[in-house]
Enzyme design. Structure first.
Site, PDB file in Angstrom:
ATOM      1  N   ASP A 279       0.994  -1.255  -0.013  1.00  0.00           N
ATOM      2  CA  ASP A 279       0.068  -0.112   0.029  1.00  0.00           C
ATOM      3  C   ASP A 279       0.890   1.436   0.171  1.00  0.00           C
ATOM      4  O   ASP A 279       0.390   2.331   0.630  1.00  0.00           O
ATOM      5  CB  ASP A 279      -0.746  -0.081   1.129  1.00  0.00           C
ATOM      6  N   GLU A 280       2.004   1.260  -0.660  1.00  0.00           N
ATOM      7  CA  GLU A 280       2.970   2.314  -0.571  1.00  0.00           C
ATOM      8  C   GLU A 280       2.584   3.208  -1.523  1.00  0.00           C
ATOM      9  O   GLU A 280       3.150   4.511  -1.501  1.00  0.00           O
ATOM     10  CB  GLU A 280       4.435   1.815  -0.749  1.00  0.00           C
TER      11      GLU A 280
ATOM     12  N   LYS B  62       2.486   2.268  -5.165  1.00  0.00           N
ATOM     13  CA  LYS B  62       3.229   1.818  -6.295  1.00  0.00           C
ATOM     14  C   LYS B  62       2.178   2.043  -7.519  1.00  0.00           C
ATOM     15  O   LYS B  62       2.684   2.179  -8.587  1.00  0.00           O
ATOM     16  CB  LYS B  62       3.331   0.275  -6.229  1.00  0.00           C
ATOM     17  N   GLY B  63       0.834   1.889  -7.300  1.00  0.00           N
ATOM     18  CA  GLY B  63      -0.066   2.026  -8.547  1.00  0.00           C
ATOM     19  C   GLY B  63       0.120   3.303  -9.096  1.00  0.00           C
ATOM     20  O   GLY B  63       0.269   3.379 -10.314  1.00  0.00           O
TER      21      GLY B  63
ATOM     22  N   GLY C 295      -4.383  -4.116  -4.490  1.00  0.00           N
ATOM     23  CA  GLY C 295      -5.319  -3.046  -4.785  1.00  0.00           C
ATOM     24  C   GLY C 295      -4.617  -1.732  -4.892  1.00  0.00           C
ATOM     25  O   GLY C 295      -3.934  -1.178  -4.086  1.00  0.00           O
ATOM     26  N   HIS C 296      -4.891  -1.034  -6.095  1.00  0.00           N
ATOM     27  CA  HIS C 296      -4.330   0.338  -6.491  1.00  0.00           C
ATOM     28  C   HIS C 296      -5.437   1.239  -6.602  1.00  0.00           C
ATOM     29  O   HIS C 296      -6.282   0.783  -7.513  1.00  0.00           O
ATOM     30  CB  HIS C 296      -3.288   0.318  -7.679  1.00  0.00           C
TER      31      HIS C 296
ATOM     32  N   GLN D 239       2.189  -5.925  -3.223  1.00  0.00           N
ATOM     33  CA  GLN D 239       2.425  -6.184  -1.938  1.00  0.00           C
ATOM     34  C   GLN D 239       3.605  -5.417  -1.627  1.00  0.00           C
ATOM     35  O   GLN D 239       4.033  -4.507  -2.273  1.00  0.00           O
ATOM     36  CB  GLN D 239       2.389  -7.479  -1.294  1.00  0.00           C
TER      37      GLN D 239
ATOM     38  N   VAL E  35       2.785  14.094  -3.713  1.00  0.00           N
ATOM     39  CA  VAL E  35       2.122  14.968  -2.824  1.00  0.00           C
ATOM     40  C   VAL E  35       0.645  14.844  -3.198  1.00  0.00           C
ATOM     41  O   VAL E  35      -0.233  15.799  -2.880  1.00  0.00           O
ATOM     42  CB  VAL E  35       2.626  16.421  -2.777  1.00  0.00           C
TER      43      VAL E  35
HETATM   44  P1  IMP Z   1      -2.650 -12.830   1.600  1.00  0.00           P
HETATM   45  O1  IMP Z   1      -1.726 -11.941   0.326  1.00  0.00           O
HETATM   46  O2  IMP Z   1      -4.350 -12.304   1.263  1.00  0.00           O
HETATM   47  O3  IMP Z   1      -2.450 -14.248   1.768  1.00  0.00           O
HETATM   48  O4  IMP Z   1      -2.326 -12.110   2.822  1.00  0.00           O
HETATM   49  C1  IMP Z   1      -1.163 -12.160   3.599  1.00  0.00           C
HETATM   50  C2  IMP Z   1      -0.749 -10.865   4.460  1.00  0.00           C
HETATM   51  O5  IMP Z   1      -0.385  -9.975   3.367  1.00  0.00           O
HETATM   52  C3  IMP Z   1      -1.905 -10.030   5.044  1.00  0.00           C
HETATM   53  O6  IMP Z   1      -1.126  -9.397   6.140  1.00  0.00           O
HETATM   54  C4  IMP Z   1      -2.462  -9.327   4.127  1.00  0.00           C
HETATM   55  O7  IMP Z   1      -2.901  -7.956   5.003  1.00  0.00           O
HETATM   56  C5  IMP Z   1      -1.249  -8.847   3.214  1.00  0.00           C
HETATM   57  N1  IMP Z   1      -1.627  -8.091   2.128  1.00  0.00           N
HETATM   58  C6  IMP Z   1      -1.773  -8.909   0.949  1.00  0.00           C
HETATM   59  N2  IMP Z   1      -2.158  -7.824  -0.094  1.00  0.00           N
HETATM   60  C7  IMP Z   1      -1.817  -6.774   0.198  1.00  0.00           C
HETATM   61  C8  IMP Z   1      -1.702  -5.440  -0.290  1.00  0.00           C
HETATM   62  O8  IMP Z   1      -1.707  -5.374  -1.641  1.00  0.00           O
HETATM   63  N3  IMP Z   1      -1.660  -4.400   0.439  1.00  0.00           N
HETATM   64  C9  IMP Z   1      -1.106  -4.711   1.750  1.00  0.00           C
HETATM   65  N4  IMP Z   1      -1.513  -5.836   2.454  1.00  0.00           N
HETATM   66  C10 IMP Z   1      -1.408  -6.994   1.686  1.00  0.00           C
END
Ligand code: IMP
Length: 428
Positions: free
Chosen positions: A13-14, A16-17, A40-41, A221, A411
């Protein structure tokens, strides 16, 4: 032209999208190399918001070709839904989006297993999208690849085999016959839909590389969620780190010329697990509201914390970062003071690096340095010199302490709200 990899330097969630969308303008191909629709972006393009989970945000950039790579796990329903959403909104997708024949397919069984485990006391806070169970099947060599999905007789055989292997768990959800019916429901139409996009993407990328195309490899991620290098077991089931780009896109290491790591000006994480610089209370609520820190995929409120330099140093090391992007600097406007974690104390001892043992990751106490902070609206800043002095000092101090140039500062959500300090240095 060497490829550029863009990775998340924290727990996902930094932003990147947005950065991939921004850099996509200078790319010919954008490739997603791991993860699935757990990502998710939110991308703002022409004043409109797009929430993408699976398809690279390069799709919003006319002319750019996009790949969902070998290392991605693809839910055919999510894939079709996203393509149709884009087409409804006037984005041309056909001929610009290629789905790897080697990517593994997420079926309803994987979603059931993920949910069952999350709700059965073994949860780590996953997105319940079936990501982990799909990768498990891949490693157990009972997975189903896009190439198998497109071959109806192979698909039926492989589904029955995998149902048998997972029967003990799945029958806790509902009778196997019902689950099997769900897996096959609508299959023919979806198979035909997927077939339009399926390709040997490794071949396509190799041909593009030979012609000198600019290839952007996009992770989902973040580094700290990496299966091998993250805060195990509170991680995802693939390799978001830059090394994963070669495996997940089917390109060799010599293809890559540079790696940009995206970090927020602070830290967030969703799901359970260690988070040394986490803050709670009023400050966390303030940053969550101003920064709209809610998951794009699950809507969950994100946990909030200060920037963590030992954590970022680990990300620099494990990705070989050549540059950084700092996002959401605007969110910190009005926060006084701003703290930055410069080291830890672990059971009375000073340590400088992010620890590996799970108990140590939970027990470290951050040592902070404080910055005065800054005020005012940063959203119209377009050059580094437009930023308030305190904001510039913050960015430069982080850069100095990390020893990696922060080439981009964001920003705001839109593409224009991006300050590029040195465009040439980005691609290496
Ligand atoms: P999974 O990828 O659904 O198996 O979740 C494993 C871990 O990765 C959990 O802590 C999720 O919240 C985290 N996670 C998975 N996808 C994202 C993402 O796109 N952003 C932030 N955390 C993520």
């Amino acid at each position: 032209m060497p490829a550029l990899v863009v990775v998340g330097a924290q727990w996902g969630d930094e932003g990147k999208g947005k950065i991939v969308h921004f850099l996509g303008r200078g790319a010919d191909w954008v490739v997603r190399y791991q993860g699935g629709d757990n990502a998710g972006h939110t991308v703002v393009f022409d004043g409109q918001k797009y929430a993408l989970h699976l398809i690279p945000s390069g799709i919003l950039q006319p002319g750019v070709k996009n790949v969902v790579g070998d290392g991605v796990v693809v839910n055919p329903l999510a894939f079709e839904g996203e393509v149709r959403m884009l087409e409804r909104r006037g984005i041309k997708v056909r001929g610009r989006l290629f789905l790897s024949l080697s990517a593994h397919v997420i079926l309803p069984t994987h979603v059931y297993l993920d949910t069952l485990r999350e709700e059965g006391g073994r949860g780590i806070g996953t997105t319940k999208k079936g990501i982990g169970p799909c990768y498990e099947d891949k490693v157990a060599r009972i997975g189903i690849r896009v190439a198998d999905y497109l071959d109806a007789s192979s698909f039926r055989k492989l589904v029955r085999q995998s149902l048998k292997v997972r029967a003990a768990e799945l029958t806790k959800v509902k009778p196997l016959k019902k689950i099997e019916a769900e897996v096959f429901a609508g299959y023919e139409a979806r198979r035909r839909f997927l077939a339009r996009f399926a390709a040997d993407t490794g071949l396509l990328l190799d041909a593009a590389r030979r012609k000198g195309a600019r290839i952007l490899l996009e992770s989902a991620q973040g580094s700290m969620l990496d299966l091998d290098h993250g805060t195990y077991p509170f991680v995802t089931s693939s390799n978001p780190v830059a090394g994963g780009a070669c495996v997940g896109a089917g390109v060799g290491p010599t293809t890559i010329g540079a790696v940009n790591g995206v970090t927020k000006a602070y830290t967030t994480r969703v799901g359970l697990g260690p988070f040394p610089t986490e803050v709670e209370g009023h400050l966390a609520r303030y940053i969550r509201e101003v920064g709209k820190e809610y998951g794009v995929t699950t809507g969950r409120p994100r946990r909030i914390g200060w920037l963590d330099l030992p954590q970022l140093r680990a990300a620099i090391r494990m990705n070989g970062l050549t540059s950084l992007t700092m996002t959401k600097l605007d969110t910190l406007s009005g926060v006084h003071p701003i703290k930055v974690c410069v080291g830890y104390r672990l059971r009375g001892k000073k340590i400088a690096e992010f620890p590996i043992a799970r108990r140590d990751q939970l027990d470290v106490l951050p040592v902070y340095e404080s910055f005065a902070g800054f005020s005012g609206d940063l959203k119209d800043a377009r050059k580094f010199s437009d930023l308030p002095l305190g904001a510039r000092e913050y960015v430069l101090a982080v850069e100095r302490k990390l020893g990696v140039p922060i080439l981009i500062v964001s920003v705001g959500q839109s593409r224009e709200q991006t300050i590029v300090r040195d465009a040439k240095a980005l691609w290496g």
